[in-house]
Structures are given as structure tokens and as C-alpha cells.
Design an enzyme around this catalytic site. Structure first.
Site, PDB file in Angstrom:
ATOM      1  N   ASP A  62     -49.644  34.935  35.046  1.00  0.00           N
ATOM      2  CA  ASP A  62     -49.190  35.544  33.794  1.00  0.00           C
ATOM      3  C   ASP A  62     -49.393  34.605  32.619  1.00  0.00           C
ATOM      4  OD1 ASP A  62     -47.219  33.710  34.576  1.00  0.00           O
ATOM      5  OD2 ASP A  62     -45.772  35.250  35.105  1.00  0.00           O
ATOM      6  N   ASN A 128     -33.604  37.379  38.274  1.00  0.00           N
ATOM      7  CA  ASN A 128     -33.497  38.838  38.349  1.00  0.00           C
ATOM      8  C   ASN A 128     -34.461  39.412  39.385  1.00  0.00           C
ATOM      9  OD1 ASN A 128     -35.987  38.568  37.168  1.00  0.00           O
ATOM     10  ND2 ASN A 128     -35.494  39.665  35.285  1.00  0.00           N
ATOM     11  N   HIS A 130     -37.763  38.817  39.550  1.00  0.00           N
ATOM     12  CA  HIS A 130     -39.149  39.043  39.152  1.00  0.00           C
ATOM     13  C   HIS A 130     -40.098  38.111  39.900  1.00  0.00           C
ATOM     14  CE1 HIS A 130     -38.831  36.177  35.397  1.00  0.00           C
ATOM     15  NE2 HIS A 130     -39.272  35.501  36.426  1.00  0.00           N
ATOM     16  N   GLU A 135     -40.790  42.524  35.864  1.00  0.00           N
ATOM     17  CA  GLU A 135     -39.339  42.619  35.733  1.00  0.00           C
ATOM     18  C   GLU A 135     -38.802  43.774  36.590  1.00  0.00           C
ATOM     19  OE1 GLU A 135     -38.222  40.043  34.514  1.00  0.00           O
ATOM     20  OE2 GLU A 135     -38.475  39.767  32.353  1.00  0.00           O
TER      21      GLU A 135
HETATM   22  P1  PGA Z   1     -38.618  28.770  37.300  1.00  0.00           P
HETATM   23  O1  PGA Z   1     -39.236  30.215  37.059  1.00  0.00           O
HETATM   24  O2  PGA Z   1     -39.489  28.116  38.319  1.00  0.00           O
HETATM   25  O3  PGA Z   1     -38.695  28.087  35.962  1.00  0.00           O
HETATM   26  O4  PGA Z   1     -37.218  28.984  37.795  1.00  0.00           O
HETATM   27  C1  PGA Z   1     -39.571  31.003  38.149  1.00  0.00           C
HETATM   28  C2  PGA Z   1     -39.902  32.402  37.700  1.00  0.00           C
HETATM   29  O5  PGA Z   1     -39.334  32.863  36.687  1.00  0.00           O
HETATM   30  O6  PGA Z   1     -40.717  33.056  38.374  1.00  0.00           O
END
Ligand code: PGA
Length: 229
Positions: A62, A128, A130, A135
Site C-alpha cells: 500500500d 482493527n 486490517h 479496513e
Molecule cells: P504497525 O502496523 O506494524 O505499525 O503496528 C501494522 C499495520 O497497520 O498493518
């Protein structure tokens, strides 16, 4: 899904490097890559290792809409800083966050992805649920698309910016179907903030409300975590 729990993060990340190195030694040439705080120690260990990606292709999950590759919080910048400048790939692709038409850019990226099948996909997970920036509520059959980030995601990522207002509101993300096409998937979930969501995923609640729960239907997933029950 195969779950491995580690009490030591050092051991967890060493295992992740082994999994990636083994995949490469077994013929993987196309790697889907992830960003975020979880991946920083992994990339640091990969950079110290002997693994050579110079004959491999990478696709990132992404990119934020509105940030140029030179912006220090863009994922293009992150990947260059943490991995590519130390361990270059033959070709590396990310969505263009500055494309005039992000929806067309998403379609272009999806078509590139479909020309190179992913041998391996690395994933973090959001609080959450994702994966990528898919999302909750994103259809399981989604392809690469433009997404509006949840406020909770913007809050979680605000730590990387000077203020929440600077966190972009949209991103281009590989879709859930795009991710599920990968032959093999490695998900890393570390830290207490991921405890509840990991429980959901492991309870096999297959629901679009928890995007990562789609992985319960994938034939070759390894999850590494430092969370003990
Ligand atoms: P993080 O993000 O490694 O900064 O916790 C993971 C994600 O949002 O997929």
C-alpha cells in the site's frame, strides 16, 4: 494457519528471516512487502543477513494518497530507508501516491500484480484487523483499490507524523483477493495492542468485519507472535 509464539522478539524476528530466506532458497522470486513499526526490526535483520534479492521482484501492499516518494512518511521512502538501499531488488513496485487519478492508479497496480504472481506475502495487522490498508468491511473479493482510512488507523499511525492532521485520509491498497493469491503468507503480530485482534483471527471468525480472518481460508499461512495466549 500455523501459529508460532515466541517469548523473545529477537527469536521471533530471526525466525522470520529464516522463513523468508527459505522461501527464497526454494525458488520464490516475487515478494509482497509490508511497512509499519512491526517490520522495522525484520528489515534491520534482513539487512544484516546474507540474503540476496537482486534477482527478485517486490510489490508493496500500500501507499498513502497525497504523499510523494520523497516524503519521509511515504511507504516508498520507508522501503528505501529500511530495505531497498541496503538490499536492492531487481524491480520494486509501490502504488504512486501522487497519481492524478488514484482509482486508475489502483487498477494499473493490480494489473502489474496480475502479471507477476506473488510467491510470498509479508503482512502486519492493524488493531482493527486490517491487512494492507483493507479496513473492516472491505469485501474479501476486493482487488487493489482506493480506500478511506478509518480514524482508528489514522490515530494508530499518527505516532509517525507530527500531528494527526498530517496523516493522510486515503490510501491505495492491494485488495484482499490480491493478497490471498500469494502462494505463502507470513503475518507478524507483536505487542499488546494486537492481542484482541489476534484472538479474533485465531478463533476463526471468518468475517469481513475482521479482514485478517480471511487468512483462515488460505492454505499456507504462518503467524509469528510474541503474545502468549
Ligand atoms: P504497525 O502496523 O506494524 O505499525 O503496528 C501494522 C499495520 O497497520 O498493518
Amino acid at each position: 494457519m500455523k501459529l508460532e509464539r515466541y517469548s523473545s522478539r529477537e527469536d521471533l524476528y530471526a525466525r522470520a528471516v529464516d522463513i523468508i530466506t527459505n522461501a527464497k532458497n526454494n525458488g520464490a522470486t516475487t515478494f509482497g512487502l509490508a511497512t509499519g513499526g512491526t517490520m522495522e526490526p525484520l528489515y534491520s535483520k534482513i539487512c544484516e543477513s546474507e540474503v540476496d534479492f537482486s534477482n527478485c521482484v517486490s510489490f508493496n501492499l500500500d501507499e498513502y494518497v497525497g504523499l510523494s516518494a520523497k516524503h519521509d512518511q511515504s511507504y516508498a521512502f520507508y522501503m528505501d530507508k529500511h530495505l531497498f538501499r541496503h538490499k536492492p531488488f531487481k524491480e520494486s513496485y509501490l502504488p504512486n501516491g501522487l497519481a492524478d487519478n488514484p482509482t486508475e492508479e489502483a487498477a494499473r497496480y493490480e494489473s502489474l500484480l496480475q502479471q507477476h504472481s506473488l510467491d510470498f506475502q509479508l503482512l502486519g495487522i492493524g488493531q482493527n484487523g486490517h491487512i494492507g490498508f483493507n479496513e473492516p468491511g472491505t469485501p474479501f473479493d476486493s482487488l487493489t483499490h482506493l480506500i478511506t482510512l478509518e480514524q482508528s488507523t489514522r490515530h494508530a499511525n499518527a505516532r509517525f507524523f507530527d500531528s494527526i492532521d498530517e496523516v493522510p485520509t486515503q490510501a491505495i491498497t492491494m485488495g484482499i483477493q490480491s493478497i490471498m493469491r500469494a502462494k505463502c503468507i507470513l503475518l507478524i503480530a507483536v505487542g499488546d495492542a494486537k492481542r484482541d485482534v489476534l484472538k479474533h483471527v485465531l478463533a476463526s471468525d471468518y468475517t469481513e468485519d475482521v479482514p485478517a480472518s480471511v487468512l483462515t481460508k488460505h492454505p499456507n499461512v504462518v503467524i509469528l507472535t510474541d503474545l502468549q495466549e
